[in-house]
Design an enzyme around this catalytic site. Structure first.
Site, PDB file in Angstrom:
ATOM      1  N   GLY A   1       0.877  -1.126   0.075  1.00 16.50           N
ATOM      2  CA  GLY A   1      -0.132  -0.114  -0.169  1.00 16.50           C
ATOM      3  C   GLY A   1       1.020   1.271  -0.108  1.00 16.50           C
ATOM      4  N   ARG A   2       0.396   2.381   0.538  1.00 17.10           N
ATOM      5  CA  ARG A   2       1.145   3.532   0.533  1.00 17.10           C
ATOM      6  C   ARG A   2       2.447   3.612   1.106  1.00 17.10           C
ATOM      7  NH1 ARG A   2      -4.055   5.312   1.933  1.00 17.10           N
ATOM      8  NH2 ARG A   2      -4.941   6.751   0.369  1.00 17.10           N
ATOM      9  N   ILE A   3       2.421   2.784   2.396  1.00 15.75           N
ATOM     10  CA  ILE A   3       3.705   3.124   3.149  1.00 15.75           C
ATOM     11  C   ILE A   3       4.684   2.096   2.608  1.00 15.75           C
ATOM     12  CG2 ILE A   3       4.583   2.802   5.351  1.00 15.75           C
ATOM     13  CD1 ILE A   3       1.841   3.492   6.443  1.00 15.75           C
TER      14      ILE A   3
ATOM     15  N   THR B   1       6.704  -2.310  11.035  1.00  8.76           N
ATOM     16  CA  THR B   1       6.082  -1.041  11.446  1.00  8.76           C
ATOM     17  C   THR B   1       4.606  -1.005  11.129  1.00  8.76           C
ATOM     18  OG1 THR B   1       6.754  -0.250   9.227  1.00  8.76           O
ATOM     19  CG2 THR B   1       8.162   0.387  11.012  1.00  8.76           C
TER      20      THR B   1
ATOM     21  N   SER C   1       1.313  -8.987  -2.055  1.00 11.17           N
ATOM     22  CA  SER C   1       0.310  -8.187  -1.914  1.00 11.17           C
ATOM     23  C   SER C   1      -1.059  -8.578  -2.400  1.00 11.17           C
ATOM     24  CB  SER C   1       0.611  -6.634  -2.468  1.00 11.17           C
ATOM     25  OG  SER C   1      -0.168  -5.815  -2.081  1.00 11.17           O
ATOM     26  N   ARG C   2      -2.229  -8.074  -1.782  1.00 14.13           N
ATOM     27  CA  ARG C   2      -3.344  -8.538  -2.439  1.00 14.13           C
ATOM     28  C   ARG C   2      -3.498  -8.353  -3.729  1.00 14.13           C
ATOM     29  NH1 ARG C   2      -7.618  -6.035   1.593  1.00 14.13           N
ATOM     30  NH2 ARG C   2      -6.019  -4.586   1.518  1.00 14.13           N
TER      31      ARG C   2
ATOM     32  N   GLU D   1       0.624  -4.034  23.168  1.00 17.66           N
ATOM     33  CA  GLU D   1       1.321  -2.902  23.411  1.00 17.66           C
ATOM     34  C   GLU D   1       0.924  -2.204  24.676  1.00 17.66           C
ATOM     35  OE1 GLU D   1       1.364   0.041  20.135  1.00 17.66           O
ATOM     36  OE2 GLU D   1       2.335  -1.618  18.900  1.00 17.66           O
TER      37      GLU D   1
ATOM     38  N   ARG E   1       1.518  -3.586  12.248  1.00 20.33           N
ATOM     39  CA  ARG E   1       0.906  -3.980  13.506  1.00 20.33           C
ATOM     40  C   ARG E   1       1.391  -5.152  14.193  1.00 20.33           C
ATOM     41  NH1 ARG E   1      -0.661   0.588  13.772  1.00 20.33           N
ATOM     42  NH2 ARG E   1      -2.887   1.595  13.961  1.00 20.33           N
TER      43      ARG E   1
ATOM     44  N   HIS F   1       6.283   2.303  19.023  1.00 29.01           N
ATOM     45  CA  HIS F   1       5.356   2.781  18.166  1.00 29.01           C
ATOM     46  C   HIS F   1       5.392   4.035  17.914  1.00 29.01           C
ATOM     47  CE1 HIS F   1       1.041   1.526  16.794  1.00 29.01           C
ATOM     48  NE2 HIS F   1       1.487   2.574  16.023  1.00 29.01           N
TER      49      HIS F   1
ATOM     50  N   GLY G   1       6.135   5.404  14.504  1.00 30.55           N
ATOM     51  CA  GLY G   1       6.401   5.418  12.976  1.00 30.55           C
ATOM     52  C   GLY G   1       5.904   6.815  12.593  1.00 30.55           C
TER      53      GLY G   1
HETATM   54  C1  DGY Z   1      -1.659   4.676  12.751  1.00 33.83           C
HETATM   55  O1  DGY Z   1      -1.930   5.845  12.499  1.00 33.83           O
HETATM   56  O2  DGY Z   1      -2.201   3.715  12.564  1.00 33.83           O
HETATM   57  C2  DGY Z   1      -0.450   4.686  13.610  1.00 33.83           C
HETATM   58  O3  DGY Z   1      -0.063   3.408  13.848  1.00 33.83           O
HETATM   59  C3  DGY Z   1      -0.306   5.531  14.729  1.00 33.83           C
HETATM   60  O4  DGY Z   1      -0.214   6.961  14.075  1.00 33.83           O
END
Ligand code: DGY
Length: 309
Positions: free
Chosen positions: A144-146, A226, A166-167, A257, A228, A275, A277
């Site tokens: 995806g974007r990230i 980065t 990826s899907r 977490e 989940r 966490h 990011g």
């Molecule tokens: C999100 O936005 O999902 C990040 O994990 C925290 O900003």
């Protein structure tokens, strides 16, 4: 933040004002008393809370892109719209993935601890040898974007060869730009020197990385997360890191977490971040603006810019 003042001016909007998760009682109160609630990604909104008959909320404007803390099916059933903040945290999160990649491969966390502990006795030819990243192979799970932003950074900045699973397939222009090859997860794991996770947390990705899939990785490989925490079976990861199944890992997110799986914090071959990011001033401000634009659209009766459900 000016965005907080702007939200206050809108009237009956309840947001998580503190830097801590809201209690169940506070969440229930918010849902019972306000049409619009702005939670953060640590506020657990489950079916029990959302399907309560006294719920007055019609919009949950999440401060964050991930929404696995909200029971989306229950929100749908309760007629509550949910929005998130996509796009604005892409580069910040990709930067932290890059930082974890370099830290894990080049042992910078260990090196820093070594210097601070006063253990460093000077330069030696074989001291703290690590793994070069430039020119190696990167497997990206979730494009995806990230995932794409991270792929761009490591492809153009570090000359890495990109595999992805990826899907959906990357747009042709992006695949060409990155020279990226789409693989099944098992192939990607077997062929990558480094693996970085960028998929959302869904029932399908829960423990996607487990004892079996870790064993498919190369023993010199490093795993970066980065996305989940629950995409990785954290106990299986501890076992893999302790037993040389993989060489190292860099984590920004965790299954429970802020708790860590037993043994994780004692390992030298894992880099642990809290966490963070999206945690730049610029990005958090932009996330606030994005949440605000969703609230404004809702109050004006307009189409919600970032509707999830
Ligand atoms: C999100 O936005 O999902 C990040 O994990 C925290 O900003």
């Amino acid at each position: 933040m000016t965005v907080e003042k702007d939200l206050e001016l809108l009237g009956n909007v309840i947001r998580n004002e503190g830097d801590e998760p809201l209690s169940r009682q506070a969440l229930r109160h918010a849902l019972h008393s306000s049409e619009v609630v702005c939670p953060t990604v640590t506020d657990q909104l489950d079916a029990d809370l959302l399907l309560d008959r006294q719920v007055k909320t019609r919009l949950i404007a999440n401060f964050g892109v991930g929404f696995n803390h909200i029971d989306i099916e229950a929100a749908k059933q309760a007629g509550i719209a949910v929005t998130n903040t996509p796009g604005v945290l892409t580069d910040a999160t990709a930067e932290i993935a890059l930082s974890l990649l370099l830290s894990s491969a080049r042992r910078t966390g260990e090196g820093e601890r070594h210097v601070r502990a006063g253990a460093w006795v000077g330069w030696r030819p074989t001291h703290m040898l690590s793994t070069q990243v430039t020119g190696k192979t990167m497997g990206i799970v979730g494009a995806g974007r990230i995932g794409i932003a991270f792929a761009r950074k490591v492809c153009h900045g570090l000359g890495m060869k990109i595999f992805y699973s990826s899907r959906s397939e990357l747009a042709e222009s992006v695949a060409l730009e990155l020279g990226a090859t789409r693989l099944e997860l098992s192939d990607l794991l077997a062929r990558s020197d480094f693996v970085s996770l960028h998929c959302p947390a869904t029932p399908a990705t829960h423990h996607l990385i487990n004892a079996e899939t870790l064993a498919q990785m190369q023993s010199h490989a490093h795993l970066i997360n980065t996305a989940r925490g629950d995409v990785i079976d954290e106990n299986a990861l501890v076992h893999a890191l302790q037993n040389g199944v993989i060489a190292g890992a860099g984590l920004d997110v965790y299954e429970q977490e802020p708790s860590l799986a037993s043994g994780l914090e004692t390992l030298d071959n894992v880099v642990l971040l809290p966490h963070m990011g999206s945690g730049t001033v610029e990005t958090r401000e932009a996330m606030g603006q994005c949440a605000l634009s969703n609230v404004r659209a809702f109050l004006a009766g307009d189409t919600l810019p970032n509707r999830v459900v």
